[in-house]
Design a protein around this motif. Sequence first.
Motif, PDB file in Angstrom:
ATOM      1  N   PRO A 247      38.704  59.365  27.902  1.00 34.09           N
ATOM      2  CA  PRO A 247      39.396  60.049  29.000  1.00 34.09           C
ATOM      3  C   PRO A 247      40.754  59.399  29.306  1.00 34.09           C
ATOM      4  O   PRO A 247      40.906  58.179  29.197  1.00 34.09           O
ATOM      5  CB  PRO A 247      38.442  59.866  30.193  1.00 34.09           C
ATOM      6  CG  PRO A 247      37.141  59.468  29.617  1.00 34.09           C
ATOM      7  CD  PRO A 247      37.410  58.796  28.312  1.00 34.09           C
ATOM      8  N   ALA A 248      41.716  60.236  29.705  1.00 28.47           N
ATOM      9  CA  ALA A 248      43.066  59.742  30.014  1.00 28.47           C
ATOM     10  C   ALA A 248      43.018  58.698  31.113  1.00 28.47           C
ATOM     11  O   ALA A 248      43.850  57.782  31.157  1.00 28.47           O
ATOM     12  CB  ALA A 248      43.951  60.911  30.420  1.00 28.47           C
ATOM     13  N   ARG A 249      42.023  58.805  32.026  1.00 23.15           N
ATOM     14  CA  ARG A 249      41.984  57.864  33.151  1.00 23.15           C
ATOM     15  C   ARG A 249      41.801  56.412  32.685  1.00 23.15           C
ATOM     16  O   ARG A 249      42.132  55.481  33.401  1.00 23.15           O
ATOM     17  CB  ARG A 249      40.910  58.247  34.169  1.00 23.15           C
ATOM     18  CG  ARG A 249      39.501  58.182  33.669  1.00 23.15           C
ATOM     19  CD  ARG A 249      38.477  58.460  34.779  1.00 23.15           C
ATOM     20  NE  ARG A 249      37.140  58.402  34.248  1.00 23.15           N
ATOM     21  CZ  ARG A 249      36.537  59.402  33.604  1.00 23.15           C
ATOM     22  NH1 ARG A 249      37.152  60.554  33.490  1.00 23.15           N
ATOM     23  NH2 ARG A 249      35.322  59.258  33.093  1.00 23.15           N
ATOM     24  N   ALA A 250      41.301  56.218  31.443  1.00 25.62           N
ATOM     25  CA  ALA A 250      41.148  54.859  30.920  1.00 25.62           C
ATOM     26  C   ALA A 250      42.507  54.165  30.817  1.00 25.62           C
ATOM     27  O   ALA A 250      42.603  52.955  30.932  1.00 25.62           O
ATOM     28  CB  ALA A 250      40.463  54.892  29.549  1.00 25.62           C
ATOM     29  N   VAL A 251      43.573  54.946  30.590  1.00 23.89           N
ATOM     30  CA  VAL A 251      44.922  54.370  30.500  1.00 23.89           C
ATOM     31  C   VAL A 251      45.609  54.386  31.856  1.00 23.89           C
ATOM     32  O   VAL A 251      46.442  53.533  32.155  1.00 23.89           O
ATOM     33  CB  VAL A 251      45.787  55.147  29.474  1.00 23.89           C
ATOM     34  CG1 VAL A 251      47.231  54.691  29.491  1.00 23.89           C
ATOM     35  CG2 VAL A 251      45.211  54.993  28.077  1.00 23.89           C
ATOM     36  N   LEU A 252      45.230  55.360  32.705  1.00 25.42           N
ATOM     37  CA  LEU A 252      45.944  55.531  33.976  1.00 25.42           C
ATOM     38  C   LEU A 252      45.516  54.503  35.025  1.00 25.42           C
ATOM     39  O   LEU A 252      46.105  54.432  36.100  1.00 25.42           O
ATOM     40  CB  LEU A 252      45.728  56.955  34.507  1.00 25.42           C
ATOM     41  CG  LEU A 252      46.346  58.045  33.605  1.00 25.42           C
ATOM     42  CD1 LEU A 252      45.895  59.435  34.044  1.00 25.42           C
ATOM     43  CD2 LEU A 252      47.866  57.955  33.594  1.00 25.42           C
ATOM     44  N   ALA A 253      44.520  53.670  34.709  1.00 22.35           N
ATOM     45  CA  ALA A 253      44.113  52.622  35.647  1.00 22.35           C
ATOM     46  C   ALA A 253      45.292  51.664  35.868  1.00 22.35           C
ATOM     47  O   ALA A 253      45.978  51.295  34.902  1.00 22.35           O
ATOM     48  CB  ALA A 253      42.918  51.870  35.084  1.00 22.35           C
ATOM     49  N   PRO A 254      45.556  51.257  37.140  1.00 20.97           N
ATOM     50  CA  PRO A 254      46.725  50.419  37.432  1.00 20.97           C
ATOM     51  C   PRO A 254      46.786  49.160  36.561  1.00 20.97           C
ATOM     52  O   PRO A 254      47.850  48.773  36.084  1.00 20.97           O
ATOM     53  CB  PRO A 254      46.553  50.062  38.917  1.00 20.97           C
ATOM     54  CG  PRO A 254      45.684  51.143  39.475  1.00 20.97           C
ATOM     55  CD  PRO A 254      44.808  51.621  38.354  1.00 20.97           C
ATOM     56  N   GLY A 255      45.615  48.521  36.324  1.00 20.12           N
ATOM     57  CA  GLY A 255      45.606  47.283  35.531  1.00 20.12           C
ATOM     58  C   GLY A 255      46.092  47.526  34.107  1.00 20.12           C
ATOM     59  O   GLY A 255      46.803  46.707  33.527  1.00 20.12           O
ATOM     60  N   VAL A 256      45.708  48.680  33.537  1.00 19.01           N
ATOM     61  CA  VAL A 256      46.118  48.984  32.158  1.00 19.01           C
ATOM     62  C   VAL A 256      47.606  49.317  32.127  1.00 19.01           C
ATOM     63  O   VAL A 256      48.355  48.831  31.256  1.00 19.01           O
ATOM     64  CB  VAL A 256      45.283  50.153  31.582  1.00 19.01           C
ATOM     65  CG1 VAL A 256      45.787  50.548  30.204  1.00 19.01           C
ATOM     66  CG2 VAL A 256      43.813  49.766  31.522  1.00 19.01           C
ATOM     67  N   LEU A 257      48.070  50.120  33.094  1.00 20.67           N
ATOM     68  CA  LEU A 257      49.500  50.481  33.126  1.00 20.67           C
ATOM     69  C   LEU A 257      50.342  49.214  33.256  1.00 20.67           C
ATOM     70  O   LEU A 257      51.367  49.054  32.577  1.00 20.67           O
ATOM     71  CB  LEU A 257      49.791  51.438  34.291  1.00 20.67           C
ATOM     72  CG  LEU A 257      49.248  52.867  34.121  1.00 20.67           C
ATOM     73  CD1 LEU A 257      49.480  53.687  35.381  1.00 20.67           C
ATOM     74  CD2 LEU A 257      49.874  53.565  32.923  1.00 20.67           C
ATOM     75  N   ALA A 258      49.878  48.282  34.099  1.00 22.38           N
ATOM     76  CA  ALA A 258      50.622  47.019  34.261  1.00 22.38           C
ATOM     77  C   ALA A 258      50.614  46.249  32.943  1.00 22.38           C
ATOM     78  O   ALA A 258      51.629  45.673  32.536  1.00 22.38           O
ATOM     79  CB  ALA A 258      50.003  46.195  35.381  1.00 22.38           C
ATOM     80  N   GLY A 259      49.465  46.281  32.252  1.00 19.40           N
ATOM     81  CA  GLY A 259      49.345  45.570  30.981  1.00 19.40           C
ATOM     82  C   GLY A 259      50.279  46.092  29.903  1.00 19.40           C
ATOM     83  O   GLY A 259      50.642  45.377  28.960  1.00 19.40           O
ATOM     84  N   LEU A 260      50.684  47.354  30.023  1.00 20.93           N
ATOM     85  CA  LEU A 260      51.601  47.915  29.023  1.00 20.93           C
ATOM     86  C   LEU A 260      53.003  47.324  29.177  1.00 20.93           C
ATOM     87  O   LEU A 260      53.799  47.332  28.237  1.00 20.93           O
ATOM     88  CB  LEU A 260      51.696  49.441  29.172  1.00 20.93           C
ATOM     89  CG  LEU A 260      50.410  50.247  28.944  1.00 20.93           C
ATOM     90  CD1 LEU A 260      50.668  51.735  29.182  1.00 20.93           C
ATOM     91  CD2 LEU A 260      49.878  50.039  27.531  1.00 20.93           C
ATOM     92  N   LEU A 261      53.300  46.819  30.380  1.00 22.67           N
ATOM     93  CA  LEU A 261      54.666  46.364  30.655  1.00 22.67           C
ATOM     94  C   LEU A 261      54.788  44.856  30.745  1.00 22.67           C
ATOM     95  O   LEU A 261      55.834  44.284  30.410  1.00 22.67           O
ATOM     96  CB  LEU A 261      55.154  46.972  31.981  1.00 22.67           C
ATOM     97  CG  LEU A 261      55.329  48.498  31.966  1.00 22.67           C
ATOM     98  CD1 LEU A 261      55.530  49.027  33.371  1.00 22.67           C
ATOM     99  CD2 LEU A 261      56.522  48.868  31.086  1.00 22.67           C
ATOM    100  N   TRP A 262      53.757  44.180  31.264  1.00 19.07           N
ATOM    101  CA  TRP A 262      53.888  42.728  31.486  1.00 19.07           C
ATOM    102  C   TRP A 262      52.788  41.950  30.807  1.00 19.07           C
ATOM    103  O   TRP A 262      51.684  42.397  30.708  1.00 19.07           O
ATOM    104  CB  TRP A 262      53.868  42.424  32.993  1.00 19.07           C
ATOM    105  CG  TRP A 262      55.027  43.036  33.687  1.00 19.07           C
ATOM    106  CD1 TRP A 262      56.332  42.625  33.673  1.00 19.07           C
ATOM    107  CD2 TRP A 262      54.994  44.211  34.517  1.00 19.07           C
ATOM    108  NE1 TRP A 262      57.104  43.465  34.436  1.00 19.07           N
ATOM    109  CE2 TRP A 262      56.316  44.448  34.970  1.00 19.07           C
ATOM    110  CE3 TRP A 262      53.977  45.076  34.915  1.00 19.07           C
ATOM    111  CZ2 TRP A 262      56.639  45.516  35.804  1.00 19.07           C
ATOM    112  CZ3 TRP A 262      54.298  46.126  35.739  1.00 19.07           C
ATOM    113  CH2 TRP A 262      55.612  46.340  36.180  1.00 19.07           C
TER     114      TRP A 262
END
Length: 386
Positions: free
Chosen positions: A371-386
């Motif tokens: 599910p897309a929500r697996a990526v949309l979790a704040p922790g994962v989104l933050a992990g993509l950048l920092w």
Amino acid sequence: MRWDAVVVGAGPAGSATALLLARSGARVLLLDRARFPRDKPCSEYLSPETTRVLERLGGGVLDAVAQASHARLTGMKVVAPSGRAMIGRFDRTGARFSFALPRTSFDMILRSAAETAGAVVQEGVKVHDLIYDRGAVGGVIAAETHRARVVVGADGLRSVVARRLGGVRTSSPRRVAFTAHVADVAGVTDVGEMHVGQTGYVGMGPIGGGVTTVALVVPVKTLKLRTGFFDALDRFPGLAGRFDRRRVVRGILATGPFAQWSRASVAPDGGALLVGDAADFFDPFTGQGIYSALRGAELAAAAVMEALTSGASLQAYARARRREFAGKWLLERLIALGVGWPALVERVVARLARRADLADLLVRASGNCIPARAVLAPGVLAGLLW
Ligand SMILES: Cc1cc2nc3c(=O)[nH]c(=O)nc-3n(C[C@H](O)[C@H](O)[C@H](O)COP(=O)(O)OP(=O)(O)OC[C@H]3O[C@@H](n4cnc5c(N)ncnc54)[C@H](O)[C@@H]3O)c2cc1C
């Protein structure tokens, strides 16, 4: 004669809807302005989850795809403007794959399966308007009028059914695409490739028989392709020198602008619904269009059968779409906007090149494996950048 359903458009959305309705016993007319086999500008990758939908469609569709000339992709590679790259896999064993094959053969398989299931197919018939019966949509006007209890608008990006129903909207980023088939492209493997540049991106991958499908996608505002297609490709560090311009096996098809969607997937006063690109089409970067068209067809056919057999409202379809697609729409929008910012792409690709777990997660979510929500979790989104 009054049909149970007239389906406008025999692409994946329309053919799958017609197939499912006809198999359930509905009298279905499937119309397309083109004659098949017809081509369609596309990167021709069926995200891995599409395989399950093809299996559910039955009628030998999955076997026919597997027997057609095709390639199998096991993941996606994203190359940043600097040339730095990351690869995500659909699974680490390589067992999960996606089919990739020419739209001429894929769409023909679906169109024929709809006919075999009992739909009456008419090609070379262009629909140009709707008719109304006591306030609700009651059929379509082509060279002749076709009356129906339900009209399914599956007529793609510039859907005439959606326009006649009103409420078609566009949003940024506005991009256009040029696609070609090229043989013997150097360095092609079993992963699809997305190359992001300073303006626009290129998606490409094998489709079987030594042929690669190549799609150059650029913002409308930079459209003046002062140089040719291949000169534009050569400006991407991961593509320079990989093409032999004499090996073009199908000329360039153009399409766009995209980012078009309908405010309502069901006619306010009933009698019609929209499926596939006719309902919404965002940006092809994540390659979800065919999956969404087929999954949308399953939802549409279920709602239409309910309406035909028990008089239920078609609005159930709008609710089912929101439940099914809300997360995907958000992820797709975020990615489409993100690829317009080269510095952001550079950062995310650098990060994912070091974090195979996150690269896999992103590729699996955009391939509909999770599910897309697996990526949309704040922790994962933050992990993509920092
Ligand atoms: C550059 C690019 C690359 C893409 N790459 C991918 C990818 O790799 N993977 C993926 O999953 N998706 C991809 N997509 C998206 C995908 O192509 C679409 O989402 C998909 O084709 C939608 O199917 P559909 O049946 O809704 O519409 P279509 O496939 O467009 O079919 C619509 C049909 O309606 C017919 N029609 C139109 N108007 C009328 C009319 N007035 N009367 C009668 N018939 C009519 C047309 O002839 C056509 O056959 C890409 C799109 C683009 C632009």
